[in-house]
Write an enzyme that holds these catalytic residues in place. Structure first.
Site, PDB file in Angstrom:
ATOM      1  N   GLY A  72       0.714  -1.085   0.012  1.00  0.00           N
ATOM      2  CA  GLY A  72       0.008  -0.110  -0.002  1.00  0.00           C
ATOM      3  C   GLY A  72       0.823   1.137   0.130  1.00  0.00           C
ATOM      4  O   GLY A  72       1.914   1.048   0.135  1.00  0.00           O
ATOM      5  N   PRO A  73       0.121   2.466  -0.300  1.00  0.00           N
ATOM      6  CA  PRO A  73       1.042   3.719  -0.295  1.00  0.00           C
ATOM      7  C   PRO A  73       1.794   4.108   0.858  1.00  0.00           C
ATOM      8  O   PRO A  73       1.417   3.488   2.239  1.00  0.00           O
ATOM      9  CB  PRO A  73      -0.181   4.972  -0.652  1.00  0.00           C
ATOM     10  CG  PRO A  73      -1.616   4.033  -0.634  1.00  0.00           C
ATOM     11  CD  PRO A  73      -1.182   2.436  -0.164  1.00  0.00           C
ATOM     12  N   PRO A  74       2.774   4.870   0.895  1.00  0.00           N
ATOM     13  CA  PRO A  74       3.379   5.108   1.998  1.00  0.00           C
ATOM     14  C   PRO A  74       2.671   5.603   3.356  1.00  0.00           C
ATOM     15  O   PRO A  74       1.598   6.629   2.949  1.00  0.00           O
ATOM     16  CB  PRO A  74       4.401   6.319   1.558  1.00  0.00           C
ATOM     17  CG  PRO A  74       4.423   6.126   0.264  1.00  0.00           C
ATOM     18  CD  PRO A  74       3.241   5.517  -0.122  1.00  0.00           C
ATOM     19  N   GLY A  75       2.792   5.633   4.207  1.00  0.00           N
ATOM     20  CA  GLY A  75       2.305   6.346   5.370  1.00  0.00           C
ATOM     21  C   GLY A  75       1.010   6.052   5.751  1.00  0.00           C
ATOM     22  O   GLY A  75       0.068   6.577   6.579  1.00  0.00           O
ATOM     23  N   ASP A 107      -0.693  22.276 -13.683  1.00  0.00           N
ATOM     24  CA  ASP A 107      -2.109  21.887 -14.157  1.00  0.00           C
ATOM     25  C   ASP A 107      -2.202  21.220 -15.454  1.00  0.00           C
ATOM     26  O   ASP A 107      -2.975  20.264 -15.458  1.00  0.00           O
ATOM     27  CB  ASP A 107      -2.784  23.424 -14.666  1.00  0.00           C
ATOM     28  CG  ASP A 107      -2.714  24.319 -13.332  1.00  0.00           C
ATOM     29  OD1 ASP A 107      -2.659  23.888 -12.353  1.00  0.00           O
ATOM     30  OD2 ASP A 107      -2.540  25.576 -13.652  1.00  0.00           O
ATOM     31  N   HIS A 148      -4.871  34.057 -12.718  1.00  0.00           N
ATOM     32  CA  HIS A 148      -4.670  32.344 -12.886  1.00  0.00           C
ATOM     33  C   HIS A 148      -5.626  31.609 -11.984  1.00  0.00           C
ATOM     34  O   HIS A 148      -6.318  30.672 -12.332  1.00  0.00           O
ATOM     35  CB  HIS A 148      -3.059  32.073 -12.946  1.00  0.00           C
ATOM     36  CG  HIS A 148      -3.111  30.428 -12.960  1.00  0.00           C
ATOM     37  ND1 HIS A 148      -2.114  30.179 -14.064  1.00  0.00           N
ATOM     38  CD2 HIS A 148      -3.204  29.639 -12.076  1.00  0.00           C
ATOM     39  CE1 HIS A 148      -2.242  28.825 -14.163  1.00  0.00           C
ATOM     40  NE2 HIS A 148      -2.631  28.310 -12.785  1.00  0.00           N
ATOM     41  N   GLU A 149      -5.320  31.949 -10.722  1.00  0.00           N
ATOM     42  CA  GLU A 149      -6.067  31.319  -9.642  1.00  0.00           C
ATOM     43  C   GLU A 149      -7.666  31.537  -9.704  1.00  0.00           C
ATOM     44  O   GLU A 149      -8.604  30.815  -9.435  1.00  0.00           O
ATOM     45  CB  GLU A 149      -5.575  31.598  -8.181  1.00  0.00           C
ATOM     46  CG  GLU A 149      -4.353  31.317  -7.732  1.00  0.00           C
ATOM     47  CD  GLU A 149      -4.017  29.944  -8.136  1.00  0.00           C
ATOM     48  OE1 GLU A 149      -4.985  29.094  -8.033  1.00  0.00           O
ATOM     49  OE2 GLU A 149      -2.743  29.552  -8.388  1.00  0.00           O
ATOM     50  N   LYS A 187       1.539   0.513   7.824  1.00  0.00           N
ATOM     51  CA  LYS A 187       1.941  -0.712   7.762  1.00  0.00           C
ATOM     52  C   LYS A 187       2.992  -1.221   8.486  1.00  0.00           C
ATOM     53  O   LYS A 187       2.869  -2.355   9.291  1.00  0.00           O
ATOM     54  CB  LYS A 187       2.841  -1.078   6.218  1.00  0.00           C
ATOM     55  CG  LYS A 187       1.773  -0.691   5.060  1.00  0.00           C
ATOM     56  CD  LYS A 187       2.348  -1.007   3.669  1.00  0.00           C
ATOM     57  CE  LYS A 187       3.436   0.039   3.308  1.00  0.00           C
ATOM     58  NZ  LYS A 187       2.887   1.336   2.930  1.00  0.00           N
TER      59      LYS A 187
HETATM   60  P1  ATP Z   1       5.764   3.547   4.908  1.00  0.00           P
HETATM   61  O1  ATP Z   1       5.563   2.783   3.731  1.00  0.00           O
HETATM   62  O2  ATP Z   1       6.292   4.878   4.505  1.00  0.00           O
HETATM   63  O3  ATP Z   1       7.069   2.902   5.569  1.00  0.00           O
HETATM   64  P2  ATP Z   1       3.946   2.844   6.760  1.00  0.00           P
HETATM   65  O4  ATP Z   1       2.622   2.445   5.936  1.00  0.00           O
HETATM   66  O5  ATP Z   1       4.684   1.839   7.416  1.00  0.00           O
HETATM   67  O6  ATP Z   1       4.706   3.886   5.754  1.00  0.00           O
HETATM   68  P3  ATP Z   1       3.755   3.849   9.276  1.00  0.00           P
HETATM   69  O7  ATP Z   1       5.235   3.982   9.543  1.00  0.00           O
HETATM   70  O8  ATP Z   1       3.003   2.749   9.897  1.00  0.00           O
HETATM   71  O9  ATP Z   1       3.230   3.889   7.619  1.00  0.00           O
HETATM   72  O10 ATP Z   1       3.195   5.307   9.919  1.00  0.00           O
HETATM   73  C1  ATP Z   1       3.691   6.220  10.002  1.00  0.00           C
HETATM   74  C2  ATP Z   1       2.892   7.038  10.869  1.00  0.00           C
HETATM   75  O11 ATP Z   1       1.776   7.794  10.521  1.00  0.00           O
HETATM   76  C3  ATP Z   1       2.645   6.452  12.385  1.00  0.00           C
HETATM   77  O12 ATP Z   1       3.506   6.531  13.178  1.00  0.00           O
HETATM   78  C4  ATP Z   1       1.343   6.972  12.860  1.00  0.00           C
HETATM   79  O13 ATP Z   1       1.420   8.198  13.636  1.00  0.00           O
HETATM   80  C5  ATP Z   1       0.749   7.344  11.484  1.00  0.00           C
HETATM   81  N1  ATP Z   1      -0.403   6.557  11.060  1.00  0.00           N
HETATM   82  C6  ATP Z   1      -0.182   5.896   9.876  1.00  0.00           C
HETATM   83  N2  ATP Z   1      -1.645   5.354   9.495  1.00  0.00           N
HETATM   84  C7  ATP Z   1      -2.086   5.307  10.700  1.00  0.00           C
HETATM   85  C8  ATP Z   1      -3.408   4.719  11.166  1.00  0.00           C
HETATM   86  N3  ATP Z   1      -4.156   3.906  10.290  1.00  0.00           N
HETATM   87  N4  ATP Z   1      -3.682   5.041  12.289  1.00  0.00           N
HETATM   88  C9  ATP Z   1      -2.952   5.760  13.061  1.00  0.00           C
HETATM   89  N5  ATP Z   1      -1.940   6.481  12.948  1.00  0.00           N
HETATM   90  C10 ATP Z   1      -1.423   6.077  11.555  1.00  0.00           C
END
Ligand code: ATP
Length: 501
Positions: free
Chosen positions: A110-113, A411, A336-337, A116
């Site tokens: 899945g996407p970053p952050g 854009d 523009h905006e 996971k």
């Molecule tokens: P990456 O792929 O970049 O490693 P990741 O999917 O592993 O990212 P995490 O490291 O688990 O992401 O999440 C980063 C931070 O974002 C966490 O420490 C938390 O604070 C917040 N976060 C992300 N997803 C959630 C969630 N579902 N619930 C609560 N907090 C979240």
């Protein structure tokens, strides 16, 4: 040695030495040997105690913070799927009764952050396992063989820690697995190949010993890059998709991160959740954090809606910059905006929340939109409307300056991306196509036809509102912001004048 024993020894040694001297024995070699033996004994003891302290420190730094599935917002489906898979680790006896092959690896994609890493930590807590983690990039070394030996060390650490902590299972988490698990080409990337081979070997050997039971959890946002050997049955054969959260999920994540923050009673997290379509969990955490910083800077006691709005803008577009621009540039940016805003308000009435002329991140100005319902399917008309909004900025510049500027680059990227989506979804004159079947010329022709037609329609639309451009421009230059309400009044007046004329 007991305290009494030590004291007796201290008293006895000088008496013995004195007696030997009295008897005429040369005690110097005896004393020297004693000193050497004592020093050796002392150094060994010191090293043991320091080793114990440092390993304690090491294991402490590796111990994850206490984290459960309840601390992860949204992601209900992914959490349930993961829990189901983890039951393999917990109910291992039942599983072996049925002769089910034990699970060795779970791949989170899945996407970053999106959480996971949090999932893997919660999995360790859920199964009462030792948690050992590493990132794919830690295995990449200039020296051949180092990556492979790190993989061995990782498994060794999991086993020794499990034994030490008295746990009968361990979870090894590897983030960014694609760095080492990319497709093997047998050519240039020999070091990565060795690391990956080692990983596969270790995974194959996981169940030769019964304890600790080891489960590998890996994360990637590029599953298609992974070598098929990693994904075959018996390796990472459970794939769990961890998606960007929907509105309910975003609300949940915001609530989790609001727990330790003073959120004002009139602020609505629901509104924040609506305004943050497409944000990841990490971005939502950042919104909460930034909002708290804004509130603190304002000297307030709690976080208000205004702070949330500022924080969303910051996370979406970057911090406000104090880039000095000339009056001519400011006027061009304002027009523009306004081009975007007038197009947006016409295709989706009530959608503009604010037009701003303050530079943020890379943008010199921006239009903020009101929250919309989360949407995952789009019709051709809706995509065309979005393209018209994207083209609105450049069209406005052409109307007032006779040409465009570099300010429309993003854009155009957006418009081209939307055209590609239309083509791939069979929504264009080309019909249902596979890109390989169509020549570049045909694609270019269709692309140009769509964009030319929408450009013409946008120009026609904006020309009808020249007056609104001029009036709004004055306000924007003077005040830097134009609220959605002010803007809609100007538009309504212009429409009324047209109908009465
Ligand atoms: P990456 O792929 O970049 O490693 P990741 O999917 O592993 O990212 P995490 O490291 O688990 O992401 O999440 C980063 C931070 O974002 C966490 O420490 C938390 O604070 C917040 N976060 C992300 N997803 C959630 C969630 N579902 N619930 C609560 N907090 C979240």
């Amino acid at each position: 040695m007991s305290k009494l024993g030590k004291e007796m020894l201290i008293g006895f040694v000088p008496v013995l030495l004195a007696f030997l001297v009295f008897m005429g024995v040369n005690v110097v070699p005896i004393v020297l040997a004693g000193v050497i033996l004592f020093s050796l004994f002392y150094v060994t003891r010191m090293r043991d105690s320091m080793g114990a302290a440092s390993s304690e420190r090491k294991s402490k730094s590796r111990t994850p913070t206490y984290l459960t599935f309840d601390d992860i917002g949204g992601q209900d489906r992914a959490k349930n799927e993961l829990k189901e898979a983890l039951d393999f680790l917990i109910k291992h006896e039942e599983i072996s009764k049925f002769g089910i092959r034990p699970l060795k690896g779970i791949l989170l994609t899945g996407p970053p952050g999106t959480g996971k890493t949090l999932m893997a930590k919660a999995a360790a807590h859920y199964t009462n396992s030792v948690f050992v983690s590493a990132s794919g990039s830690e295995f990449v070394e200039m020296y051949v063989g180092v990556g492979a030996s790190r993989v061995r060390d990782l498994f060794k650490e999991a086993r020794t820690r499990a034994a030490k902590e008295g746990k009968d299972s361990a979870i090894i988490f590897i983030d960014e697995i694609d760095v080492i698990g990319g497709k093997r080409d047998g050519g240039q990337h020999r070091e990565y190949d060795q690391t990956l081979n080692q990983l596969l070997t270790e995974m194959d050997g996981i169940h030769t010993a019964n304890t600790p039971r080891i489960l590998m959890v890996a994360a990637t946002n590029r599953k298609e890059m992974l070598d098929s050997a990693l994904l075959r049955p018996g390796r990472f054969d459970r794939h769990i998709q961890v998606d960007l959260p929907d509105k309910k999920g975003r609300m949940h994540i915001l609530q989790i991160h609001a727990k330790n923050k003073p959120v004002s009673e009139d602020a609505s997290l629901e509104r924040v959740a609506s305004e943050t379509f497409g944000f990841s969990g990490a971005q939502l955490e950042s919104v909460m954090n930034e909002a708290a910083i804004y509130a603190m800077r304002d000297g307030e006691t709690s976080i208000g809606q205004r702070h949330f709005s500022l924080a969303i803008d910051k996370v979406m577009m970057g911090e406000k910059t104090d880039r000095e621009s000339t009056m001519e540039e400011r006027k061009r940016v304002a027009l523009h905006e306004l081009g975007h805003a007038i197009a947006a308000e016409n295709v989706k009435p009530g959608s503009v929340s604010m037009v701003s002329l303050s530079p943020r991140g890379q943008a010199l100005g921006y239009v903020r939109h009101n929250p919309q319902q989360d949407q995952y399917l789009y019709t051709r008309t809706e995509l065309e409307q979005q393209i018209m909004i994207a083209l609105g900025g450049a069209v406005a510049e052409e109307m007032f300056y006779g040409g465009r500027s570099t300010g429309s680059r993003n854009d155009f990227d957006q418009a081209l991306h939307l055209v590609r989506t239309m083509m791939d979804s069979g929504l264009t004159g080309l019909g249902i196509i596979d890109r390989q079947m169509v020549t570049k010329e045909e694609l270019m022709k269709e692309n140009a036809a769509i964009l030319d037609e929408l450009h013409g329609r946008t120009r026609e639309l904006l020309e009808r509102f020249r007056y609104v451009f001029e009036q709004s421009l004055d306000i924007l230059i003077r005040e830097e912001v134009l609220s959605g309400e002010q803007f809609r009044i100007l538009l309504a007046n212009a429409k009324e004048e047209k109908t009465s004329a």
